[in-house]
Design a protein around this motif. Structure first.
Motif, short mmCIF file in Angstrom:
data_model
loop_
_atom_site.label_atom_id
_atom_site.label_comp_id
_atom_site.label_asym_id
_atom_site.label_seq_id
_atom_site.Cartn_x
_atom_site.Cartn_y
_atom_site.Cartn_z
N MET A 259 5.75 -6.64 16.46
CA MET A 259 5.29 -7.84 15.30
C MET A 259 6.85 -7.96 14.63
SD MET A 259 2.73 -7.57 12.05
CE MET A 259 1.54 -6.62 13.36
N ALA A 260 7.10 -9.24 14.40
CA ALA A 260 8.03 -9.73 13.58
C ALA A 260 8.33 -9.19 12.22
CB ALA A 260 8.15 -11.07 13.49
N GLU A 261 9.33 -8.89 11.83
CA GLU A 261 9.80 -8.27 10.45
C GLU A 261 8.79 -9.07 9.44
OE1 GLU A 261 13.03 -7.34 7.29
OE2 GLU A 261 13.55 -7.63 9.40
N ARG A 262 8.88 -10.50 9.52
CA ARG A 262 8.13 -11.25 8.30
C ARG A 262 6.65 -11.23 8.42
NH1 ARG A 262 9.55 -14.22 3.89
NH2 ARG A 262 7.86 -16.07 3.75
N GLU A 263 5.94 -10.97 9.72
CA GLU A 263 4.83 -10.82 9.79
C GLU A 263 4.26 -9.31 9.35
OE1 GLU A 263 3.25 -11.43 13.71
OE2 GLU A 263 4.48 -12.84 14.14
N GLN A 264 5.19 -8.36 9.67
CA GLN A 264 4.90 -6.94 9.01
C GLN A 264 4.91 -7.05 7.35
OE1 GLN A 264 8.08 -4.52 11.15
NE2 GLN A 264 6.48 -4.02 12.46
N GLU A 265 5.98 -7.78 6.85
CA GLU A 265 5.94 -7.72 5.55
C GLU A 265 4.80 -8.35 4.80
OE1 GLU A 265 10.76 -8.32 4.96
OE2 GLU A 265 9.54 -10.13 4.77
N LEU A 266 4.28 -9.51 5.51
CA LEU A 266 3.16 -10.41 4.87
C LEU A 266 1.78 -9.33 5.23
CD1 LEU A 266 3.99 -13.87 5.97
CD2 LEU A 266 4.08 -13.09 3.57
N TRP B 275 1.94 -6.23 4.92
CA TRP B 275 1.94 -5.25 3.91
C TRP B 275 1.63 -5.87 2.77
CZ3 TRP B 275 4.59 -4.79 -0.66
CH2 TRP B 275 4.60 -3.44 -1.18
N VAL B 276 1.99 -7.11 2.35
CA VAL B 276 1.73 -7.87 1.14
C VAL B 276 0.24 -7.95 0.95
CG1 VAL B 276 1.83 -10.03 -0.04
CG2 VAL B 276 3.92 -9.06 0.77
N GLU B 277 -0.38 -8.27 2.07
CA GLU B 277 -2.05 -8.46 2.17
C GLU B 277 -2.64 -6.99 1.77
OE1 GLU B 277 -5.23 -10.77 1.95
OE2 GLU B 277 -3.24 -11.38 1.97
N ARG B 278 -2.21 -6.17 2.51
CA ARG B 278 -2.70 -4.66 1.99
C ARG B 278 -2.38 -4.34 0.56
NH1 ARG B 278 0.45 -0.92 5.44
NH2 ARG B 278 -0.73 0.75 4.33
N MET B 279 -1.41 -4.85 -0.06
CA MET B 279 -1.34 -4.51 -1.43
C MET B 279 -2.20 -5.46 -2.31
SD MET B 279 0.35 -3.05 -4.01
CE MET B 279 1.76 -2.47 -3.47
N ALA B 280 -2.43 -6.71 -1.71
CA ALA B 280 -3.39 -7.58 -2.34
C ALA B 280 -4.81 -7.09 -2.50
CB ALA B 280 -3.22 -8.89 -1.71
N MET B 281 -5.25 -6.33 -1.43
CA MET B 281 -6.64 -5.81 -1.25
C MET B 281 -6.57 -4.38 -2.23
SD MET B 281 -8.38 -8.05 0.33
CE MET B 281 -7.43 -9.09 -0.29
N PHE B 282 -5.85 -3.78 -2.01
CA PHE B 282 -5.64 -2.66 -3.21
C PHE B 282 -5.55 -2.86 -4.63
CE2 PHE B 282 -3.10 0.13 -6.04
CZ PHE B 282 -3.82 1.50 -5.73
N CYS B 283 -5.05 -4.14 -4.89
CA CYS B 283 -4.82 -4.50 -6.34
C CYS B 283 -6.32 -5.12 -7.01
CB CYS B 283 -3.86 -5.17 -6.66
SG CYS B 283 -2.03 -4.78 -6.62
N ALA B 284 -6.85 -5.67 -5.78
CA ALA B 284 -7.87 -6.15 -6.16
C ALA B 284 -9.43 -5.21 -6.21
CB ALA B 284 -8.44 -7.21 -5.06
N ALA B 285 -9.03 -4.33 -5.38
CA ALA B 285 -10.05 -3.05 -5.53
C ALA B 285 -9.85 -2.16 -6.78
CB ALA B 285 -10.17 -2.59 -4.25
N GLU B 286 -8.70 -1.80 -6.90
CA GLU B 286 -8.15 -0.78 -7.74
C GLU B 286 -8.27 -1.27 -9.27
OE1 GLU B 286 -7.57 3.01 -8.95
OE2 GLU B 286 -8.06 2.37 -7.22
N TYR B 287 -7.52 -2.54 -9.44
CA TYR B 287 -7.07 -3.12 -10.73
C TYR B 287 -8.15 -4.41 -11.13
CZ TYR B 287 -3.08 -0.30 -9.96
OH TYR B 287 -2.08 0.65 -9.74
#
Length: 153
Positions: A1-8, A10-22
């Motif tokens: 997987m390309a670096e940019r795809e991996q970053e995005l 990870w960003v999506e995982r952060m989005a789901m965490f923040c939605a659930a946690e905060y």
């Protein structure tokens, strides 16, 4: 997987965490995630919107949410009309200190409820359990030494 795809990803995982946690919209989590890993660390609204695929309108609303919570800071540069956003190094201390203050406030509220319910009553027992957990958490977070900067597990 390309670096940019991996970053995005990870960003999506952060989005789901923040939605659930905060309980914030996923876009707020995407903004925070992007600002945590982007280079350069300061980004304009246009740069952020392009990176995470968001509209500037939703970005502005959610940027205020993150700024009010202490996660993101807006900066300007001399001679420029563009605002830039970043996650400051002290953001995490600010956010956690606010959370600890909230824990202490709830603990004190529960203690007041115990007094109202009568210390030996069944109603007070429910409050005492909540009080004791929040008291423990408050003490744990205020009495434990802070980890050294730059240390990860």
């Amino acid at each position: 997987m390309a670096e940019r795809e991996q970053e995005l990803e990870w960003v999506e995982r952060m989005a789901m965490f923040c939605a659930a946690e905060y309980a914030v919209p996923p876009i707020a989590g995407r903004i925070l995630g992007w600002l945590m890993i982007c280079d350069p660390p300061e980004q304009s609204a246009g740069q952020i919107a392009e990176a995470i695929g968001a509209s500037k309108a939703s970005l502005a609303t959610n940027m205020r949410v993150l700024a009010d919570a202490g996660f993101v800071r807006r900066r300007t540069r001399p001679g420029e009309r563009t605002s830039y956003y970043r996650v400051d190094d002290d953001a995490w201390d600010t956010v956690i200190r606010r959370r600890v203050a909230g824990l202490a406030e709830f603990r004190d509220l529960a203690a007041d409820g115990i007094g109202l319910a009568g210390a030996g009553s069944g109603r007070a027992e429910r409050l005492r359990v909540a009080h004791d957990v929040y008291d423990w958490m408050t003490k744990l977070l205020t009495e434990t030494p802070r980890p050294a900067k730059g240390k990860t597990k």
